[in-house]
Design an enzyme around this catalytic site. Structure first.
Site, mmCIF file in Angstrom:
data_model
loop_
_atom_site.group_PDB
_atom_site.id
_atom_site.type_symbol
_atom_site.label_atom_id
_atom_site.label_comp_id
_atom_site.label_asym_id
_atom_site.label_seq_id
_atom_site.Cartn_x
_atom_site.Cartn_y
_atom_site.Cartn_z
ATOM 1 N N HIS A 67 -35.234 0.327 6.509
ATOM 2 C CA HIS A 67 -35.761 -1.006 6.762
ATOM 3 C C HIS A 67 -35.387 -1.945 5.626
ATOM 4 O O HIS A 67 -35.127 -1.508 4.497
ATOM 5 C CB HIS A 67 -37.297 -0.965 6.912
ATOM 6 C CG HIS A 67 -37.983 -0.246 5.799
ATOM 7 N ND1 HIS A 67 -38.141 1.131 5.794
ATOM 8 C CD2 HIS A 67 -38.549 -0.678 4.647
ATOM 9 C CE1 HIS A 67 -38.782 1.501 4.711
ATOM 10 N NE2 HIS A 67 -39.031 0.418 3.977
ATOM 11 N N CYS A 175 -49.702 6.734 -0.962
ATOM 12 C CA CYS A 175 -48.538 7.414 -1.533
ATOM 13 C C CYS A 175 -47.853 6.438 -2.491
ATOM 14 O O CYS A 175 -48.111 5.241 -2.447
ATOM 15 C CB CYS A 175 -47.577 7.898 -0.449
ATOM 16 S SG CYS A 175 -46.845 6.585 0.554
#
Length: 638
Positions: A67, A175
């Site tokens: 992306h 994360c």
């Protein structure tokens, strides 16, 4: 924003067969271009590659979601590709990726984060992934997604509605990148809760900020909280509640076990002691003590480097200006001309902060904010050589003293915090602003005044040893340092050699820094030469990327060699090590010096004996190239 609204049939390719990650990216970019939402295909691709350099967007389970946000994107769009045989997309689980989505987002807004979280939510369903891979047509592919979206998100407006009895279990997922695994863990926990018939709410700490935030009322009424995170999260709000802290991967792999531990009461009660939330990050609990020490050191080094590099190059420019102006190379060299004096003064401000910053951030890594004060104060005392007999006869303990101040000061700060745990809770508010700083400064002051004379003598002795080394010993030292720069190309050995080189600049041993830098320049240049002259020993993709290493090597960016070393470590690393050791040894033999800690070819004008330095670089690079040609096997064409 629905996924099917962003995905057109012409941007879908089924049963593709790319042979490499690069080829898969090229194919997906072409699919994005067909969708008509990309104004400049090449510019968009640069954004994709820049994102991949930060870490692979393959999230495991056969899924990859490259992306990028770019000015070239006129409107949000998706491209998709199925690869039944799989392609190596450098996934964390080392498994091939066979389902790839590429997101294109304009620069204004964070639509790509919303699409990412939505994609990761539905892609957690294994049957859904299989259906997509087995789709026979683009229409079927879109229909499968449409059906899943309607099923999964039909009750979005009701998702945040609190059950009448309140949530039984709460969770927080996070994360380091805040993208894929954050949402994978959240989805896994929600699915497990639904399966077990337990009401659960999950807060996601993604790169776009915290979403689905837990309220004070929900926290007060729940049975316990699961923290599945690989980075720090705000913990003070959970004081007095049962809390399980674990890795984000556990949230993905064993969500039912975590939920059952909360509901069965098998979880410890968390007590917040007023420390910064960053000090409670859980993943370190499973690391060895040696690994923790290395992380603390690297935290100090990474924060020190900007001061070292910027300050060092400013000082090098001062020497260059005086040299070009014909100033005498005496004790005032670098300050004769006004421009030179300005650069040297400004560079000195940054360079003089190098050692306190190193110690400060080692201390901060160990004991959080209280450790920052202890480390920086100790580092400053190491530079000044503070003793109990201030200020007479001070001998700076320098780099070695700063390391001691950072590590020992940080751990003593932890002991002080532990000792303060017995104080009345009414004093918790003043601990971080008064007691810790006051006690920490006193501890490090006594410690450094006691050890500074010893460390100072050791530091001076080491400097004298290096200065008085014979030519043979110096050549051997140059070989060792050059080889260390090439062992792991940016890892612990590389960093140890580099830190030793920068510390030697402060001690006036400029020949050591010259050997260190040339050792780091050789591996990328040797690889670039080998891809030019031994083409049959490299794959097409390696040959295509080879010339980039000329630039990286000349710029002293050793990491350019990492992809080649990772692909064939048993042959590439020894060849590069021998070439780098050769260059480092020759640099010492030629008495080359370097007053700048970085810069590659751009600081060659301030190198002592520059022509011989270039010769050493060429010889080392050619030795590395020849050994690569000898060691590596021919690539079989398919």
């Amino acid at each position: 924003m629905r996924i099917v609204d962003l995905l057109k049939k012409e941007s879908i390719q089924l049963n593709a067969s790319p042979t490499s990650k690069q080829e898969a990216i090229d194919m997906l970019v072409e699919l994005q271009a067909k969708g008509g939402k990309i104004a400049d295909k090449d510019e968009y691709k640069k954004g994709i590659l820049a994102r991949e350099e930060k870490g692979s967007t393959a999230v495991g389970e056969g899924v990859a979601i490259p992306h990028a946000k770019s000015e070239s994107v006129t409107a949000p769009s998706l491209a998709a590709m199925t690869v039944p045989t799989g392609v190596d997309y450098e996934a964390l689980d080392d498994e091939p990726s066979n389902l790839l989505f590429m997101i294109a987002a304009p620069n204004d807004g964070d639509v790509h984060l919303d699409v990412l979280s939505r994609l990761m939510t539905i892609l957690m369903d294994e049957d859904f992934r299989k259906d997509l891979i087995n789709a026979k047509s683009e229409d079927e592919f879109l229909n499968i997604i449409d059906k899943m979206e309607k099923e999964k998100f039909s009750d979005e407006s009701k998702k945040d509605a609190v059950p009448s009895s309140g949530y039984k279990v709460l969770a927080v997922t996070a994360c380091p990148t805040g993208i894929a695994h954050t949402y994978m863990a959240a989805e896994a926990l929600e699915k497990a809760g639904k399966k077990l018939g337990i009401s659960i709410k999950v807060e996601t700490n993604g790169s776009g900020g915290a979403k689905n935030i837990l309220t004070d009322e929900e926290i007060a009424e729940c049975d316990g909280i699961i923290i599945a995170a690989d980075k720090s999260v705000a913990m003070s709000r959970f004081d007095g509640k049962k809390v399980i802290r674990t890795k984000v991967s556990d949230g993905i792999k064993k969500p039912e076990e975590l939920i059952n531990r909360i509901t069965s009461g098998d979880a410890p009660v968390y007590h917040h002691e007023g420390k910064a939330d960053s000090s409670v990050s859980s993943p370190d609990n499973d690391e060895s003590f040696g690994r923790k020490l290395y992380k603390h050191l690297m935290n100090g080094v990474s924060n020190m480097l900007p001061f070292t590099v910027a300050g060092g190059i400013f000082i090098a420019l001062a020497f260059l200006i005086d040299s070009l102006g014909g100033a005498p190379q005496d004790g005032d060299f670098g300050t004769h001309l006004a421009a030179a004096a300005w650069f040297k003064t400004i560079g000195g401000y940054a360079f003089n902060l190098m050692i306190p910053i190193l110690a400060g951030y080692i201390g901060k890594s160990i004991a959080d904010r209280p450790g920052l004060l202890v480390g920086m104060a100790g580092g400053a005392m190491a530079v000044s050589g503070a003793t109990f007999a201030l200020p007479a006869g001070n001998v700076p303990s320098g780099f070695l003293g700063a390391l001691l101040a950072g590590f020992l000061g940080g751990y003593l700060m932890l002991l002080l915090e532990k000792a303060c745990d017995r104080m009345p809770k009414s004093l918790n508010g003043i601990k971080p602003v008064l007691i810790y700083p006051l006690g920490g400064l006193g501890i490090v002051a006594i410690m450094m005044c006691a050890v500074n004379p010893i460390m100072g003598w050791l530091n001076v002795g080491l400097a004298n040893l290096l200065t008085n080394m014979g030519s043979t010993s110096k050549i051997l030292l140059g070989c060792v340092l050059g080889g260390m720069m090439s062992i792991d190309m940016g890892g612990p050995f590389n960093k140890a050699a580099y830190v030793f080189g920068t510390a030697s600049i402060a001690s006036g041993n400029f020949d050591i820094m010259a050997a260190v830098m040339i050792g780091g320049m050789v591996p990328p240049i040797a690889i670039a030469l080998a891809t030019t002259f031994f083409k049959n020993k490299f794959t097409e993709e390696e040959r295509k990327n080879g010339p980039v290493n000329y630039i990286m090597g000349l710029s002293f960016i050793t990491e350019g060699a990492i992809p080649y070393a990772a692909a064939d470590p048993m042959r590439v690393i020894p060849a590069c090590m021998i070439g780098a050791a050769t260059a480092g040894g020759l640099s010492m033999a030629f008495n080359c010096t370097l007053r700048a800690p970085h810069g590659g070819i751009f600081v060659f004008p301030v190198v002592g004996n520059p022509i011989l330095y270039v010769i050493a670089l060429l010889v080392g690079s050619i030795v590395g190239m020849l050994l690569l040609g000898l060691f590596k096997k021919k690539v079989t064409k398919k």
